[in-house]
Write a protein that holds these residues in place. Structure first.
Motif, PDB file in Angstrom:
ATOM      1  N   VAL A   8       1.059  -1.174   0.161  1.00 19.10           N
ATOM      2  CA  VAL A   8       0.099   0.149  -0.116  1.00 19.10           C
ATOM      3  C   VAL A   8       0.848   1.250   0.052  1.00 19.10           C
ATOM      4  N   ALA A   9       1.893   1.315   0.583  1.00 20.34           N
ATOM      5  CA  ALA A   9       2.871   2.556   0.794  1.00 20.34           C
ATOM      6  C   ALA A   9       3.488   2.652  -0.532  1.00 20.34           C
ATOM      7  N   ALA A  10       3.934   1.616  -0.979  1.00 23.10           N
ATOM      8  CA  ALA A  10       4.548   1.735  -2.329  1.00 23.10           C
ATOM      9  C   ALA A  10       3.748   2.240  -3.507  1.00 23.10           C
ATOM     10  N   ALA A  11       2.392   1.757  -3.416  1.00 25.41           N
ATOM     11  CA  ALA A  11       1.502   2.207  -4.303  1.00 25.41           C
ATOM     12  C   ALA A  11       1.117   3.792  -4.324  1.00 25.41           C
ATOM     13  N   LEU A  12       1.007   4.343  -2.777  1.00 26.97           N
ATOM     14  CA  LEU A  12       0.791   5.583  -2.615  1.00 26.97           C
ATOM     15  C   LEU A  12       2.131   6.413  -3.086  1.00 26.97           C
ATOM     16  N   LEU A  13       3.130   6.018  -2.758  1.00 30.31           N
ATOM     17  CA  LEU A  13       4.273   6.769  -3.337  1.00 30.31           C
ATOM     18  C   LEU A  13       4.421   6.881  -4.821  1.00 30.31           C
ATOM     19  N   THR A  14       3.985   5.847  -5.495  1.00 27.50           N
ATOM     20  CA  THR A  14       4.150   5.861  -7.061  1.00 27.50           C
ATOM     21  C   THR A  14       3.175   6.445  -7.711  1.00 27.50           C
ATOM     22  N   SER A  15       1.968   6.394  -7.040  1.00 21.88           N
ATOM     23  CA  SER A  15       0.938   7.024  -7.760  1.00 21.88           C
ATOM     24  C   SER A  15       0.470   8.464  -7.408  1.00 21.88           C
ATOM     25  N   SER A  16       1.101   9.087  -6.590  1.00 22.32           N
ATOM     26  CA  SER A  16       0.970  10.393  -6.344  1.00 22.32           C
ATOM     27  C   SER A  16       2.012  11.361  -6.410  1.00 22.32           C
ATOM     28  N   PRO A  17       1.994  12.761  -6.431  1.00 20.99           N
ATOM     29  CA  PRO A  17       2.952  13.653  -6.767  1.00 20.99           C
ATOM     30  C   PRO A  17       3.863  13.347  -5.327  1.00 20.99           C
ATOM     31  N   ALA A  18       5.343  13.612  -5.766  1.00 22.46           N
ATOM     32  CA  ALA A  18       5.911  13.724  -4.436  1.00 22.46           C
ATOM     33  C   ALA A  18       5.610  14.944  -3.647  1.00 22.46           C
ATOM     34  N   PHE A  19       5.364  14.624  -2.330  1.00 25.15           N
ATOM     35  CA  PHE A  19       4.856  15.773  -1.279  1.00 25.15           C
ATOM     36  C   PHE A  19       3.935  16.605  -1.671  1.00 25.15           C
ATOM     37  N   ALA A  20       2.728  16.089  -2.158  1.00 19.83           N
ATOM     38  CA  ALA A  20       1.535  16.854  -2.850  1.00 19.83           C
ATOM     39  C   ALA A  20       1.072  17.415  -1.472  1.00 19.83           C
ATOM     40  N   VAL A  21       0.831  18.606  -1.712  1.00 12.99           N
ATOM     41  CA  VAL A  21       0.011  19.272  -0.725  1.00 12.99           C
ATOM     42  C   VAL A  21      -1.315  19.605  -1.031  1.00 12.99           C
ATOM     43  N   PRO A  22      -2.525  19.618  -0.473  1.00 14.16           N
ATOM     44  CA  PRO A  22      -3.711  19.952  -0.690  1.00 14.16           C
ATOM     45  C   PRO A  22      -4.075  21.387  -0.703  1.00 14.16           C
ATOM     46  N   VAL A  23      -4.500  21.834  -1.866  1.00 16.25           N
ATOM     47  CA  VAL A  23      -4.650  23.611  -1.728  1.00 16.25           C
ATOM     48  C   VAL A  23      -6.263  23.546  -2.090  1.00 16.25           C
ATOM     49  N   THR A  24      -7.207  24.114  -1.131  1.00 12.83           N
ATOM     50  CA  THR A  24      -8.351  24.282  -1.337  1.00 12.83           C
ATOM     51  C   THR A  24      -8.869  25.709  -1.658  1.00 12.83           C
ATOM     52  N   GLY A  25      -9.757  26.042  -2.292  1.00 14.41           N
ATOM     53  CA  GLY A  25     -10.233  27.298  -2.407  1.00 14.41           C
ATOM     54  C   GLY A  25     -11.831  27.581  -2.803  1.00 14.41           C
ATOM     55  N   GLU A  26     -12.235  28.647  -3.229  1.00 16.54           N
ATOM     56  CA  GLU A  26     -13.395  28.966  -3.623  1.00 16.54           C
ATOM     57  C   GLU A  26     -13.384  30.160  -4.289  1.00 16.54           C
ATOM     58  N   ILE A  27     -13.858  30.128  -5.766  1.00 20.18           N
ATOM     59  CA  ILE A  27     -14.140  31.405  -6.486  1.00 20.18           C
ATOM     60  C   ILE A  27     -15.564  32.251  -5.996  1.00 20.18           C
ATOM     61  N   VAL A  28     -15.193  33.411  -5.484  1.00 18.76           N
ATOM     62  CA  VAL A  28     -16.369  34.307  -5.425  1.00 18.76           C
ATOM     63  C   VAL A  28     -16.389  35.327  -6.008  1.00 18.76           C
ATOM     64  N   ASP A  29     -17.497  36.158  -6.131  1.00 17.06           N
ATOM     65  CA  ASP A  29     -17.722  37.358  -6.663  1.00 17.06           C
ATOM     66  C   ASP A  29     -17.316  38.289  -5.910  1.00 17.06           C
ATOM     67  N   ALA A  30     -16.337  39.364  -6.194  1.00 20.80           N
ATOM     68  CA  ALA A  30     -15.917  40.291  -5.576  1.00 20.80           C
ATOM     69  C   ALA A  30     -16.833  41.213  -5.059  1.00 20.80           C
ATOM     70  N   ALA A  31     -18.049  41.684  -5.358  1.00 22.98           N
ATOM     71  CA  ALA A  31     -19.095  42.273  -5.123  1.00 22.98           C
ATOM     72  C   ALA A  31     -19.967  42.082  -3.882  1.00 22.98           C
TER      73      ALA A  31
END
Length: 103
Positions: A13-36
């Motif tokens: 499982v550890a080997a599969a996770l390391l080879t299938s995801s970008p090295a040291f991937a960081v989850p970035v979350t956000g939301e696009i909102v109307d400025a007004a």
């Protein structure tokens, strides 16, 4: 000395996770909102790192949508378009550590 019966499965499982995801991937979350008015809006999201590589977001909402768009002109390969079209919901991008431009 023998290893515990789960040790091989855990390694797989550890080997599969390391080879299938970008090295040291960081989850970035956000939301696009109307400025007004601060209300969420549907939009195109462009994510590019300092080396010029493109990245794409997914929707974090069950009812949300994220459509990946990648086109390169066959006649002029320097003419290209890379973005994610997002519904008016929060998004998630898994990015390796680095500098990015979000537009």
């Amino acid at each position: 000395m023998t290893s515990p019966p789960f040790a091989h499965a855990l390694f797989a499982v550890a080997a599969a996770l390391l080879t299938s995801s970008p090295a040291f991937a960081v989850p970035v979350t956000g939301e696009i909102v109307d400025a007004a008015n601060g209300q969420p809006v549907a939009a195109r999201l462009y994510i590019r790192d300092g080396a010029g590589e493109w990245f794409f977001a997914t929707s974090r909402a069950g009812q949300g949508a994220a459509i990946r768009y990648e086109k390169i002109n066959r006649v002029n390969p320097r003419s290209e378009e890379h973005h994610t079209t997002l519904s008016a919901h929060p998004f998630l991008a898994e990015l390796p550590a680095g500098d990015y431009t979000f537009t």
